[in-house]
Design an enzyme around this catalytic site. Sequence first.
Site, PDB file in Angstrom:
ATOM      1  N   SER A   1     -72.679 -34.406-102.802  1.00 33.27           N
ATOM      2  CA  SER A   1     -72.677 -32.323-102.038  1.00 33.27           C
ATOM      3  C   SER A   1     -73.986 -33.437-101.557  1.00 33.27           C
ATOM      4  O   SER A   1     -74.504 -32.929-100.365  1.00 33.27           O
ATOM      5  CB  SER A   1     -73.132 -31.722-102.516  1.00 33.27           C
ATOM      6  OG  SER A   1     -74.420 -32.209-104.083  1.00 33.27           O
TER       7      SER A   1
ATOM      8  N   HIS B   1     -65.831 -33.877-100.383  1.00 34.02           N
ATOM      9  CA  HIS B   1     -66.578 -33.218-101.092  1.00 34.02           C
ATOM     10  C   HIS B   1     -65.885 -32.042-101.079  1.00 34.02           C
ATOM     11  O   HIS B   1     -65.031 -31.281-100.432  1.00 34.02           O
ATOM     12  CB  HIS B   1     -67.299 -32.224 -99.503  1.00 34.02           C
ATOM     13  CG  HIS B   1     -69.421 -31.922-100.544  1.00 34.02           C
ATOM     14  ND1 HIS B   1     -70.073 -30.585 -99.842  1.00 34.02           N
ATOM     15  CD2 HIS B   1     -69.280 -31.519-102.148  1.00 34.02           C
ATOM     16  CE1 HIS B   1     -70.765 -30.539-100.074  1.00 34.02           C
ATOM     17  NE2 HIS B   1     -69.820 -30.667-101.943  1.00 34.02           N
TER      18      HIS B   1
ATOM     19  N   GLU C   1     -64.861 -31.162 -97.533  1.00 38.62           N
ATOM     20  CA  GLU C   1     -65.229 -31.931 -96.593  1.00 38.62           C
ATOM     21  C   GLU C   1     -64.810 -33.217 -96.470  1.00 38.62           C
ATOM     22  O   GLU C   1     -65.866 -33.764 -97.283  1.00 38.62           O
ATOM     23  CB  GLU C   1     -67.128 -31.580 -96.230  1.00 38.62           C
ATOM     24  CG  GLU C   1     -67.577 -30.978 -95.884  1.00 38.62           C
ATOM     25  CD  GLU C   1     -69.087 -30.989 -95.695  1.00 38.62           C
ATOM     26  OE1 GLU C   1     -69.566 -31.279 -96.768  1.00 38.62           O
ATOM     27  OE2 GLU C   1     -69.953 -30.847 -95.236  1.00 38.62           O
TER      28      GLU C   1
ATOM     29  N   ASN D   1     -72.974 -27.937 -97.419  1.00 37.84           N
ATOM     30  CA  ASN D   1     -74.540 -27.636 -97.638  1.00 37.84           C
ATOM     31  C   ASN D   1     -76.343 -27.498 -96.430  1.00 37.84           C
ATOM     32  O   ASN D   1     -77.414 -27.037 -96.685  1.00 37.84           O
ATOM     33  CB  ASN D   1     -75.709 -28.658 -98.487  1.00 37.84           C
ATOM     34  CG  ASN D   1     -74.886 -28.732-100.343  1.00 37.84           C
ATOM     35  OD1 ASN D   1     -74.451 -27.761-100.444  1.00 37.84           O
ATOM     36  ND2 ASN D   1     -73.728 -29.618-100.164  1.00 37.84           N
TER      37      ASN D   1
HETATM   38  N1  CAA Z   1     -58.836 -22.867-111.634  1.00 34.90           N
HETATM   39  C1  CAA Z   1     -58.116 -21.984-111.688  1.00 34.90           C
HETATM   40  N2  CAA Z   1     -57.922 -20.528-111.068  1.00 34.90           N
HETATM   41  C2  CAA Z   1     -59.593 -20.425-111.007  1.00 34.90           C
HETATM   42  C3  CAA Z   1     -60.272 -20.969-111.700  1.00 34.90           C
HETATM   43  C4  CAA Z   1     -60.001 -21.808-111.986  1.00 34.90           C
HETATM   44  N3  CAA Z   1     -61.730 -22.360-112.067  1.00 34.90           N
HETATM   45  N4  CAA Z   1     -61.779 -19.772-111.278  1.00 34.90           N
HETATM   46  C5  CAA Z   1     -60.624 -18.706-110.729  1.00 34.90           C
HETATM   47  N5  CAA Z   1     -59.701 -19.141-110.419  1.00 34.90           N
HETATM   48  C6  CAA Z   1     -58.773 -17.640-110.066  1.00 34.90           C
HETATM   49  C7  CAA Z   1     -58.147 -16.792-110.863  1.00 34.90           C
HETATM   50  O1  CAA Z   1     -57.615 -17.026-111.552  1.00 34.90           O
HETATM   51  C8  CAA Z   1     -58.075 -15.346-109.867  1.00 34.90           C
HETATM   52  O2  CAA Z   1     -56.765 -15.841-109.276  1.00 34.90           O
HETATM   53  P1  CAA Z   1     -55.986 -14.980-108.058  1.00 34.90           P
HETATM   54  O3  CAA Z   1     -56.321 -14.346-106.873  1.00 34.90           O
HETATM   55  O4  CAA Z   1     -54.690 -15.239-107.757  1.00 34.90           O
HETATM   56  O5  CAA Z   1     -55.786 -13.283-109.293  1.00 34.90           O
HETATM   57  C9  CAA Z   1     -58.906 -16.090-108.011  1.00 34.90           C
HETATM   58  O6  CAA Z   1     -59.355 -17.284-108.683  1.00 34.90           O
HETATM   59  C10 CAA Z   1     -60.678 -15.520-108.105  1.00 34.90           C
HETATM   60  O7  CAA Z   1     -61.227 -15.516-109.497  1.00 34.90           O
HETATM   61  P2  CAA Z   1     -61.476 -13.995-110.530  1.00 34.90           P
HETATM   62  O8  CAA Z   1     -60.283 -13.461-110.201  1.00 34.90           O
HETATM   63  O9  CAA Z   1     -61.750 -14.569-111.835  1.00 34.90           O
HETATM   64  O10 CAA Z   1     -62.911 -14.024-110.159  1.00 34.90           O
HETATM   65  P3  CAA Z   1     -63.738 -13.993-108.445  1.00 34.90           P
HETATM   66  O11 CAA Z   1     -62.485 -12.690-107.765  1.00 34.90           O
HETATM   67  O12 CAA Z   1     -64.642 -13.052-108.759  1.00 34.90           O
HETATM   68  O13 CAA Z   1     -63.584 -14.687-108.185  1.00 34.90           O
HETATM   69  C11 CAA Z   1     -64.525 -17.138-107.341  1.00 34.90           C
HETATM   70  C12 CAA Z   1     -64.262 -15.897-108.476  1.00 34.90           C
HETATM   71  C13 CAA Z   1     -63.311 -17.370-107.127  1.00 34.90           C
HETATM   72  C14 CAA Z   1     -65.318 -18.265-108.046  1.00 34.90           C
HETATM   73  C15 CAA Z   1     -65.896 -16.045-106.049  1.00 34.90           C
HETATM   74  O14 CAA Z   1     -66.587 -15.432-106.377  1.00 34.90           O
HETATM   75  C16 CAA Z   1     -66.295 -17.428-104.848  1.00 34.90           C
HETATM   76  O15 CAA Z   1     -65.136 -17.930-104.447  1.00 34.90           O
HETATM   77  N6  CAA Z   1     -67.457 -17.672-104.814  1.00 34.90           N
HETATM   78  C17 CAA Z   1     -67.805 -18.344-104.284  1.00 34.90           C
HETATM   79  C18 CAA Z   1     -67.573 -20.023-104.561  1.00 34.90           C
HETATM   80  C19 CAA Z   1     -68.606 -20.546-103.910  1.00 34.90           C
HETATM   81  O16 CAA Z   1     -69.005 -19.826-102.385  1.00 34.90           O
HETATM   82  N7  CAA Z   1     -68.099 -22.398-103.941  1.00 34.90           N
HETATM   83  C20 CAA Z   1     -68.470 -23.258-103.306  1.00 34.90           C
HETATM   84  C21 CAA Z   1     -69.810 -23.485-103.752  1.00 34.90           C
HETATM   85  S1  CAA Z   1     -70.796 -24.694-103.021  1.00 34.90           S
HETATM   86  C22 CAA Z   1     -69.670 -26.202-103.435  1.00 34.90           C
HETATM   87  O17 CAA Z   1     -68.978 -25.859-104.459  1.00 34.90           O
HETATM   88  C23 CAA Z   1     -70.484 -27.410-102.924  1.00 34.90           C
HETATM   89  C24 CAA Z   1     -71.748 -28.136-103.242  1.00 34.90           C
HETATM   90  O18 CAA Z   1     -71.890 -28.956-103.205  1.00 34.90           O
HETATM   91  C25 CAA Z   1     -73.274 -27.148-103.194  1.00 34.90           C
END
Ligand code: CAA
Length: 301
Positions: free
Chosen positions: A123, A144, A156, A194
């Site tokens: 990251s 990424h 990315e 990031n």
């Molecule tokens: N595998 C498969 N499907 C998944 C899953 C997983 N691990 N996690 C969630 N899902 C699916 C769910 O089944 C659901 O599907 P539908 O749209 O078909 O209903 C969908 O994703 C949404 O999940 P939830 O209903 O359980 O929960 P939510 O609506 O609260 O969404 C989330 C959860 C997708 C995590 C959402 O909160 C989100 O987008 N959060 C922000 C995530 C983010 O910003 N990620 C980047 C982080 S930074 C990074 O990763 C890089 C770094 O370098 C730090």
Amino acid sequence: MENANIRNVSVIGAGTMGNGIAHVFAQFGFTVQLIDVAEKALEKALATIGKNLDRQVAKEKITQADKEAALSRLSTGTDLATGVANADLVVEAATENTALKLKIFQQMDEAAPDKAILATNTSSISITQIAAVTKRPEQVIGMHFMNPVPVMKLVEVIRGYSTSDATYAAVEQASKTLGKVPVEVNDYPGFVANRILMPMINEAIISLHEGVAGVAEIDTVMKLGMAHPMGPLQLADFIGLDVCLSILRVLHEGLGLDKYAPCPLLVNMVTAGKLGAKSGEGFYVHTRGSKDLVVASAFAR
Ligand code: CAA
């Protein structure tokens, strides 16, 4: 190298990112070897992948037969050299530690076929620095993924100083095959994701530290005011506060500007072992199996 040649993918590291990356490659038809030094981590990763594939079946995104086919393309192992011996593409997703990644890349370079592309899911660590410990810097690239990998559309794709156009093109095409949107980025601290995300998270922590507002209030402003799916403090817990701190340090050191200095509250929380979801507590208390957002007692108002 043409993408048509990428069939066998090895993923190094079976943590959250590694299991997500193995999941999507297996789901989209690649043969995947998931490698970790710890047998327990591999067992846990397989269970998580099974559970996440079940979610996709339940949501009718894939069929039960798709799930079984994906699992049949996935195998695991604890020996890195054997695990990459037939790879066309290796994606390293080990712990975010420079010395460890450099060591793993030397081993990958020794054991993977000459034609293989070596990618890292880092990251924030320099792709150019990682490439420099291999004998094939033109075949080293950043790939990424975002957490949760099966859901988030972005990859990315980071070009190190020596990354060739052919390597970029092959990884861009492979990312598209996974249903992702690859975005080309150059190798500077924090890349794009990031460099922009972490100062926002840090500013949210500074706002909390200075008493501008409470945990739930800061997150609600950003969720409802900016349509973010999670507020920045919840997202920090989700990513891991130790990971946020280490990325901020890379930005601070690499760009040399005080605006990237990590908030002392973040430093204290990491020192105290409050790492977010993975340790059970950060800005919120995290209880396995519960989606309730409970502010940690240290921040109760
Ligand atoms: N595998 C498969 N499907 C998944 C899953 C997983 N691990 N996690 C969630 N899902 C699916 C769910 O089944 C659901 O599907 P539908 O749209 O078909 O209903 C969908 O994703 C949404 O999940 P939830 O209903 O359980 O929960 P939510 O609506 O609260 O969404 C989330 C959860 C997708 C995590 C959402 O909160 C989100 O987008 N959060 C922000 C995530 C983010 O910003 N990620 C980047 C982080 S930074 C990074 O990763 C890089 C770094 O370098 C730090």
